[in-house]
Enzyme design. Structure first.
Site, PDB file in Angstrom:
ATOM      1  N   GLY A   1      -1.984  -6.155   7.898  1.00 25.21           N
ATOM      2  CA  GLY A   1      -3.236  -6.105   7.145  1.00 25.21           C
ATOM      3  C   GLY A   1      -3.113  -6.748   5.779  1.00 25.21           C
ATOM      4  O   GLY A   1      -3.985  -7.525   5.353  1.00 25.21           O
TER       5      GLY A   1
ATOM      6  N   ARG B   1       6.822   0.274   8.476  1.00 21.92           N
ATOM      7  CA  ARG B   1       6.934   1.171   9.619  1.00 21.92           C
ATOM      8  C   ARG B   1       7.518   0.445  10.830  1.00 21.92           C
ATOM      9  O   ARG B   1       7.548   0.996  11.934  1.00 21.92           O
ATOM     10  CB  ARG B   1       5.550   1.754   9.950  1.00 21.92           C
ATOM     11  CG  ARG B   1       5.010   2.662   8.856  1.00 21.92           C
ATOM     12  CD  ARG B   1       3.582   3.094   9.122  1.00 21.92           C
ATOM     13  NE  ARG B   1       3.111   3.991   8.062  1.00 21.92           N
ATOM     14  CZ  ARG B   1       1.830   4.254   7.830  1.00 21.92           C
ATOM     15  NH1 ARG B   1       0.874   3.694   8.575  1.00 21.92           N
ATOM     16  NH2 ARG B   1       1.482   5.063   6.857  1.00 21.92           N
TER      17      ARG B   1
ATOM     18  N   ARG C   1       1.867 -31.164   7.955  1.00 24.36           N
ATOM     19  CA  ARG C   1       1.206 -30.046   8.642  1.00 24.36           C
ATOM     20  C   ARG C   1       0.739 -28.976   7.650  1.00 24.36           C
ATOM     21  O   ARG C   1      -0.341 -28.402   7.816  1.00 24.36           O
ATOM     22  CB  ARG C   1       2.167 -29.460   9.678  1.00 24.36           C
ATOM     23  CG  ARG C   1       2.474 -30.463  10.776  1.00 24.36           C
ATOM     24  CD  ARG C   1       3.710 -30.131  11.584  1.00 24.36           C
ATOM     25  NE  ARG C   1       4.003 -31.201  12.537  1.00 24.36           N
ATOM     26  CZ  ARG C   1       5.166 -31.341  13.168  1.00 24.36           C
ATOM     27  NH1 ARG C   1       6.157 -30.468  12.945  1.00 24.36           N
ATOM     28  NH2 ARG C   1       5.347 -32.332  14.009  1.00 24.36           N
TER      29      ARG C   1
ATOM     30  N   ARG D   1       7.763 -34.177   7.954  1.00 26.90           N
ATOM     31  CA  ARG D   1       6.661 -33.946   8.884  1.00 26.90           C
ATOM     32  C   ARG D   1       6.031 -32.571   8.673  1.00 26.90           C
ATOM     33  O   ARG D   1       4.854 -32.371   8.955  1.00 26.90           O
ATOM     34  CB  ARG D   1       7.122 -34.106  10.327  1.00 26.90           C
ATOM     35  CG  ARG D   1       8.068 -33.029  10.822  1.00 26.90           C
ATOM     36  CD  ARG D   1       8.583 -33.322  12.235  1.00 26.90           C
ATOM     37  NE  ARG D   1       9.340 -32.216  12.804  1.00 26.90           N
ATOM     38  CZ  ARG D   1      10.621 -31.951  12.521  1.00 26.90           C
ATOM     39  NH1 ARG D   1      11.279 -32.694  11.651  1.00 26.90           N
ATOM     40  NH2 ARG D   1      11.238 -30.939  13.104  1.00 26.90           N
ATOM     41  N   HIS D   2       6.814 -31.646   8.153  1.00 24.40           N
ATOM     42  CA  HIS D   2       6.278 -30.302   7.906  1.00 24.40           C
ATOM     43  C   HIS D   2       5.293 -30.306   6.743  1.00 24.40           C
ATOM     44  O   HIS D   2       4.333 -29.536   6.736  1.00 24.40           O
ATOM     45  CB  HIS D   2       7.420 -29.321   7.645  1.00 24.40           C
ATOM     46  CG  HIS D   2       8.421 -29.281   8.758  1.00 24.40           C
ATOM     47  ND1 HIS D   2       8.090 -28.886  10.032  1.00 24.40           N
ATOM     48  CD2 HIS D   2       9.731 -29.644   8.792  1.00 24.40           C
ATOM     49  CE1 HIS D   2       9.161 -28.980  10.808  1.00 24.40           C
ATOM     50  NE2 HIS D   2      10.157 -29.432  10.083  1.00 24.40           N
TER      51      HIS D   2
ATOM     52  N   CYS E   1       2.928  -3.433   3.955  1.00 24.62           N
ATOM     53  CA  CYS E   1       2.103  -2.278   4.305  1.00 24.62           C
ATOM     54  C   CYS E   1       2.787  -1.652   5.526  1.00 24.62           C
ATOM     55  O   CYS E   1       3.962  -1.920   5.766  1.00 24.62           O
ATOM     56  CB  CYS E   1       0.638  -2.663   4.553  1.00 24.62           C
ATOM     57  SG  CYS E   1       0.328  -3.790   5.922  1.00 24.62           S
ATOM     58  N   GLY E   2       2.091  -0.824   6.289  1.00 24.95           N
ATOM     59  CA  GLY E   2       2.742  -0.177   7.418  1.00 24.95           C
ATOM     60  C   GLY E   2       3.284  -1.175   8.421  1.00 24.95           C
ATOM     61  O   GLY E   2       4.445  -1.098   8.840  1.00 24.95           O
ATOM     62  N   THR E   3       2.448  -2.108   8.821  1.00 25.38           N
ATOM     63  CA  THR E   3       2.846  -3.138   9.778  1.00 25.38           C
ATOM     64  C   THR E   3       3.142  -4.477   9.123  1.00 25.38           C
ATOM     65  O   THR E   3       3.703  -5.372   9.767  1.00 25.38           O
ATOM     66  CB  THR E   3       1.713  -3.383  10.787  1.00 25.38           C
ATOM     67  OG1 THR E   3       0.548  -3.809  10.055  1.00 25.38           O
ATOM     68  CG2 THR E   3       1.395  -2.134  11.591  1.00 25.38           C
ATOM     69  N   GLY E   4       2.704  -4.655   7.902  1.00 19.75           N
ATOM     70  CA  GLY E   4       2.764  -5.966   7.241  1.00 19.75           C
ATOM     71  C   GLY E   4       1.598  -6.858   7.611  1.00 19.75           C
ATOM     72  O   GLY E   4       1.400  -7.913   7.002  1.00 19.75           O
TER      73      GLY E   4
ATOM     74  N   HIS F   1       9.682 -24.561   7.387  1.00 18.36           N
ATOM     75  CA  HIS F   1       8.667 -25.361   8.081  1.00 18.36           C
ATOM     76  C   HIS F   1       7.248 -25.146   7.551  1.00 18.36           C
ATOM     77  O   HIS F   1       6.441 -26.068   7.583  1.00 18.36           O
ATOM     78  CB  HIS F   1       8.680 -25.051   9.583  1.00 18.36           C
ATOM     79  CG  HIS F   1       9.836 -25.675  10.293  1.00 18.36           C
ATOM     80  ND1 HIS F   1       9.915 -25.780  11.667  1.00 18.36           N
ATOM     81  CD2 HIS F   1      10.992 -26.231   9.824  1.00 18.36           C
ATOM     82  CE1 HIS F   1      11.043 -26.372  12.017  1.00 18.36           C
ATOM     83  NE2 HIS F   1      11.736 -26.642  10.921  1.00 18.36           N
ATOM     84  N   ASN F   2       6.932 -23.933   7.102  1.00 18.51           N
ATOM     85  CA  ASN F   2       5.549 -23.626   6.700  1.00 18.51           C
ATOM     86  C   ASN F   2       5.370 -23.539   5.189  1.00 18.51           C
ATOM     87  O   ASN F   2       4.251 -23.339   4.720  1.00 18.51           O
ATOM     88  CB  ASN F   2       5.086 -22.312   7.348  1.00 18.51           C
ATOM     89  CG  ASN F   2       5.393 -22.255   8.831  1.00 18.51           C
ATOM     90  OD1 ASN F   2       6.164 -21.400   9.273  1.00 18.51           O
ATOM     91  ND2 ASN F   2       4.860 -23.180   9.612  1.00 18.51           N
TER      92      ASN F   2
ATOM     93  N   ASP G   1       0.860  -1.182   0.000  1.00 18.12           N
ATOM     94  CA  ASP G   1       0.000   0.000   0.000  1.00 18.12           C
ATOM     95  C   ASP G   1       0.902   1.239   0.000  1.00 18.12           C
ATOM     96  O   ASP G   1       2.130   1.154  -0.189  1.00 18.12           O
ATOM     97  CB  ASP G   1      -1.019  -0.036   1.152  1.00 18.12           C
ATOM     98  CG  ASP G   1      -0.385   0.185   2.524  1.00 18.12           C
ATOM     99  OD1 ASP G   1       0.853   0.351   2.609  1.00 18.12           O
ATOM    100  OD2 ASP G   1      -1.135   0.204   3.521  1.00 18.12           O
ATOM    101  N   HIS G   2       0.300   2.402   0.251  1.00 15.75           N
ATOM    102  CA  HIS G   2       1.044   3.666   0.179  1.00 15.75           C
ATOM    103  C   HIS G   2       2.144   3.776   1.231  1.00 15.75           C
ATOM    104  O   HIS G   2       3.088   4.544   1.070  1.00 15.75           O
ATOM    105  CB  HIS G   2       0.065   4.837   0.352  1.00 15.75           C
ATOM    106  CG  HIS G   2      -0.739   4.730   1.609  1.00 15.75           C
ATOM    107  ND1 HIS G   2      -1.852   3.915   1.692  1.00 15.75           N
ATOM    108  CD2 HIS G   2      -0.584   5.277   2.831  1.00 15.75           C
ATOM    109  CE1 HIS G   2      -2.343   3.998   2.916  1.00 15.75           C
ATOM    110  NE2 HIS G   2      -1.589   4.803   3.634  1.00 15.75           N
TER     111      HIS G   2
END
Ligand code: RB5
Length: 143
Positions: A71, A110, A137, A133-134, A66-69, A99-100, A9-10
């Site tokens: 949203g 930010r 999951r 095993r990952h 984004c600002g925090t990552g 793992h994921n 985003d911006h």
């Protein structure tokens, strides 16, 4: 060549462009889908757009900001087949692939500075899914 879609985003345009240049220099194909104008916009639109590029197979991986990552990560994870995590450190960035089997990395512009953000990107891209095993999951997440 590994194709990596980038969007934000911006709040994260400059950092996103720095990451695009960084990964291009490392030999990846950066597919930067913007935005480029510094006007207020809506992170769910950009998270969905990047996620659909990965889910469709057009791009191999994604990096979104984004600002925090947070949203934009939430929006991306609504697209089936997407596994996206927010990272503010290199250990987590490597582990979400190992793992994921994360296919999108989210970063808060930010939250971290450019130097750390680039190191987080490197940790994500240099890591590989360990399977075993990952995989069991990760399959459970998909179900
Ligand atoms: C925009 O001000 C901000 O809310 C957005 O960039 C992000 O931090 C949301 O999660």
């Amino acid at each position: 060549m590994t194709r990596i879609v980038l969007s934000s985003d911006h709040a994260a345009i400059e950092l996103r462009q720095a990451i695009a240049a960084h990964i291009t220099a490392k030999g990846y194909e950066a597919v930067d889908i913007g935005p480029t104008e510094n006007v207020s916009t809506h992170y769910p639109v950009h998270g969905k757009a990047a996620a659909e590029r990965v889910a469709s197979g057009d791009c191999d991986l994604g990096i979104i900001l984004c600002g925090t990552g947070q949203g934009i990560m939430m929006a991306a994870n609504k697209v089936k087949g997407i596994r996206c995590g927010v990272c503010s450190d290199q250990f987590s960035a490597a582990m979400i692939r190992q793992h994921n089997n994360a296919n999108i990395l989210s970063i808060g512009a930010r939250v971290v500075g450019e130097g750390l953000a680039l190191a987080i990107v490197d940790a994500f891209l240099d890591a590989e899914f360990e399977g075993g095993r990952h995989a069991t999951r990760v399959d459970m997440i998909e179900e």
